[in-house]
Design a protein around this motif. Structure first.
Motif, PDB file in Angstrom:
ATOM      1  N   THR A   1       0.797  -0.954  -0.082  1.00 56.72           N
ATOM      2  CA  THR A   1      -0.063  -0.134   0.101  1.00 56.72           C
ATOM      3  C   THR A   1       0.817   1.218   0.171  1.00 56.72           C
ATOM      4  OG1 THR A   1      -0.116   0.138   2.288  1.00 56.72           O
ATOM      5  CG2 THR A   1      -1.757  -1.036   1.402  1.00 56.72           C
ATOM      6  N   PRO A   2       0.258   2.472  -0.440  1.00 61.45           N
ATOM      7  CA  PRO A   2       1.091   3.523  -0.233  1.00 61.45           C
ATOM      8  C   PRO A   2       1.673   3.776   1.047  1.00 61.45           C
ATOM      9  CG  PRO A   2      -0.796   3.914  -1.630  1.00 61.45           C
ATOM     10  CD  PRO A   2      -0.916   2.606  -0.809  1.00 61.45           C
ATOM     11  N   LEU A   3       0.917   3.727   2.193  1.00 59.62           N
ATOM     12  CA  LEU A   3       1.267   3.793   3.772  1.00 59.62           C
ATOM     13  C   LEU A   3       2.388   2.799   4.089  1.00 59.62           C
ATOM     14  CD1 LEU A   3       1.149   5.508   6.201  1.00 59.62           C
ATOM     15  CD2 LEU A   3      -0.502   4.280   6.974  1.00 59.62           C
ATOM     16  N   GLU A   4       2.215   1.451   3.403  1.00 55.99           N
ATOM     17  CA  GLU A   4       3.461   0.566   3.771  1.00 55.99           C
ATOM     18  C   GLU A   4       4.725   0.906   3.008  1.00 55.99           C
ATOM     19  OE1 GLU A   4       4.005  -4.254   3.405  1.00 55.99           O
ATOM     20  OE2 GLU A   4       2.341  -3.317   2.439  1.00 55.99           O
TER      21      GLU A   4
ATOM     22  N   PHE B   1       5.447  16.415   6.835  1.00 52.85           N
ATOM     23  CA  PHE B   1       4.473  16.514   5.772  1.00 52.85           C
ATOM     24  C   PHE B   1       3.022  16.432   6.248  1.00 52.85           C
ATOM     25  CE2 PHE B   1       7.814  14.427   2.983  1.00 52.85           C
ATOM     26  CZ  PHE B   1       7.781  15.501   2.004  1.00 52.85           C
ATOM     27  N   LEU B   2       2.195  17.327   5.890  1.00 51.35           N
ATOM     28  CA  LEU B   2       0.806  17.001   5.922  1.00 51.35           C
ATOM     29  C   LEU B   2       0.213  16.090   4.934  1.00 51.35           C
ATOM     30  CD1 LEU B   2      -1.939  18.383   7.451  1.00 51.35           C
ATOM     31  CD2 LEU B   2      -1.742  20.004   5.511  1.00 51.35           C
ATOM     32  N   VAL B   3      -0.761  15.334   5.523  1.00 48.78           N
ATOM     33  CA  VAL B   3      -1.396  14.365   4.799  1.00 48.78           C
ATOM     34  C   VAL B   3      -2.529  15.015   4.143  1.00 48.78           C
ATOM     35  CG1 VAL B   3      -2.704  12.166   4.388  1.00 48.78           C
ATOM     36  CG2 VAL B   3      -0.738  12.176   6.040  1.00 48.78           C
ATOM     37  N   GLU B   4      -2.481  15.212   2.851  1.00 53.75           N
ATOM     38  CA  GLU B   4      -3.690  15.989   2.270  1.00 53.75           C
ATOM     39  C   GLU B   4      -4.316  15.070   1.307  1.00 53.75           C
ATOM     40  OE1 GLU B   4      -3.428  19.654   0.101  1.00 53.75           O
ATOM     41  OE2 GLU B   4      -1.926  20.376   1.694  1.00 53.75           O
ATOM     42  N   GLY B   5      -4.176  13.872   0.981  1.00 51.79           N
ATOM     43  CA  GLY B   5      -4.920  12.976   0.295  1.00 51.79           C
ATOM     44  C   GLY B   5      -4.664  11.280   0.370  1.00 51.79           C
ATOM     45  N   VAL B   6      -5.768  10.664   0.741  1.00 51.38           N
ATOM     46  CA  VAL B   6      -5.337   9.202   1.053  1.00 51.38           C
ATOM     47  C   VAL B   6      -6.484   8.556   0.143  1.00 51.38           C
ATOM     48  CG1 VAL B   6      -5.824   7.425   2.846  1.00 51.38           C
ATOM     49  CG2 VAL B   6      -4.978   9.625   3.367  1.00 51.38           C
ATOM     50  N   ARG B   7      -5.997   7.654  -0.811  1.00 54.68           N
ATOM     51  CA  ARG B   7      -6.885   6.664  -1.526  1.00 54.68           C
ATOM     52  C   ARG B   7      -6.061   5.435  -1.361  1.00 54.68           C
ATOM     53  NH1 ARG B   7      -5.509  10.848  -5.601  1.00 54.68           N
ATOM     54  NH2 ARG B   7      -4.593   9.381  -6.953  1.00 54.68           N
ATOM     55  N   PRO B   8      -6.784   4.340  -1.975  1.00 57.91           N
ATOM     56  CA  PRO B   8      -6.273   3.196  -1.785  1.00 57.91           C
ATOM     57  C   PRO B   8      -4.879   2.980  -2.728  1.00 57.91           C
ATOM     58  CG  PRO B   8      -8.707   2.720  -2.089  1.00 57.91           C
ATOM     59  CD  PRO B   8      -8.249   4.394  -1.980  1.00 57.91           C
ATOM     60  N   ASP B   9      -4.779   3.750  -3.535  1.00 61.82           N
ATOM     61  CA  ASP B   9      -3.590   3.577  -4.661  1.00 61.82           C
ATOM     62  C   ASP B   9      -2.787   4.741  -4.517  1.00 61.82           C
ATOM     63  OD1 ASP B   9      -5.384   5.340  -5.749  1.00 61.82           O
ATOM     64  OD2 ASP B   9      -4.972   4.817  -7.708  1.00 61.82           O
ATOM     65  N   ALA B  10      -3.117   5.776  -3.450  1.00 56.36           N
ATOM     66  CA  ALA B  10      -2.162   7.036  -3.266  1.00 56.36           C
ATOM     67  C   ALA B  10      -2.306   7.642  -1.730  1.00 56.36           C
ATOM     68  CB  ALA B  10      -2.700   7.917  -4.248  1.00 56.36           C
TER      69      ALA B  10
END
Length: 161
Positions: free
Chosen positions: A31-34, A86-95
């Motif tokens: 995943t992007p977070l992983e 960094f500020l998290v501005e977007g979270v999607r399954p692929d990004a």
């Protein structure tokens, strides 16, 4: 399929002072977070030094210290959370879309996944002379740092089996 579009950049392509997008095929999907957690788990020693130098020089121009990457692991994130500076501005399954903004420049870094392919895209808008001068050494260095981080990630996943 992960698509990098205008939502994944700090501004329109023609307004960017810097743009870099690098991809790598990994031995398994993440995943992007992983990917973020794995890449930041053991920050490169040269990065620690670079952030110290950056903070020392930038302080002369009233830019807040960012200190670099902590290596802290995150199990989940949402818009508005912080991953180091960094500020998290977007979270999607692929990004995962991260920003850092100040009076000199705005930065967005995106981690995008598509199966086993990971892409890291960074875009910058500069606001003044200091921002432009800052990007002269940072732009080329950033390309090399991301390339090394992606290779280290692939190698660590291969070694983990």
């Amino acid at each position: 399929m992960s698509t990098i579009d205008s939502r994944d950049m700090i501004g329109p392509r023609e307004a960017l002072a810097y743009y870099d997008s690098q991809s790598i095929d990994l031995p398994r999907a993440v995943t992007p977070l992983e990917a973020w957690n794995l890449m930041m788990a053991q920050p490169q020693p040269v990065l620690r030094w670079a952030f110290r130098v950056r903070d020392a020089i930038s302080a002369w121009f009233g830019v807040r210290k960012i200190g670099g990457f902590t290596g802290r692991r995150h199990t989940e994130v949402k818009v508005g959370d912080r991953l180091d500076f960094f500020l998290v501005e977007g979270v999607r399954p692929d990004a995962l879309l991260l920003t850092a903004r100040d009076r000199h420049l705005d930065v967005m870094t995106g981690l995008h996944t598509d199966g086993t392919r990971l892409t890291v895209t960074s875009s910058v808008i500069v606001h003044n002379l200091f921002g432009r001068a800052y990007m002269v050494p940072v732009g080329p260095a950033h390309r090399v740092i991301v390339r090394v981080m992606l290779r280290r990630l692939r190698r660590s996943l291969m070694e983990a089996g």
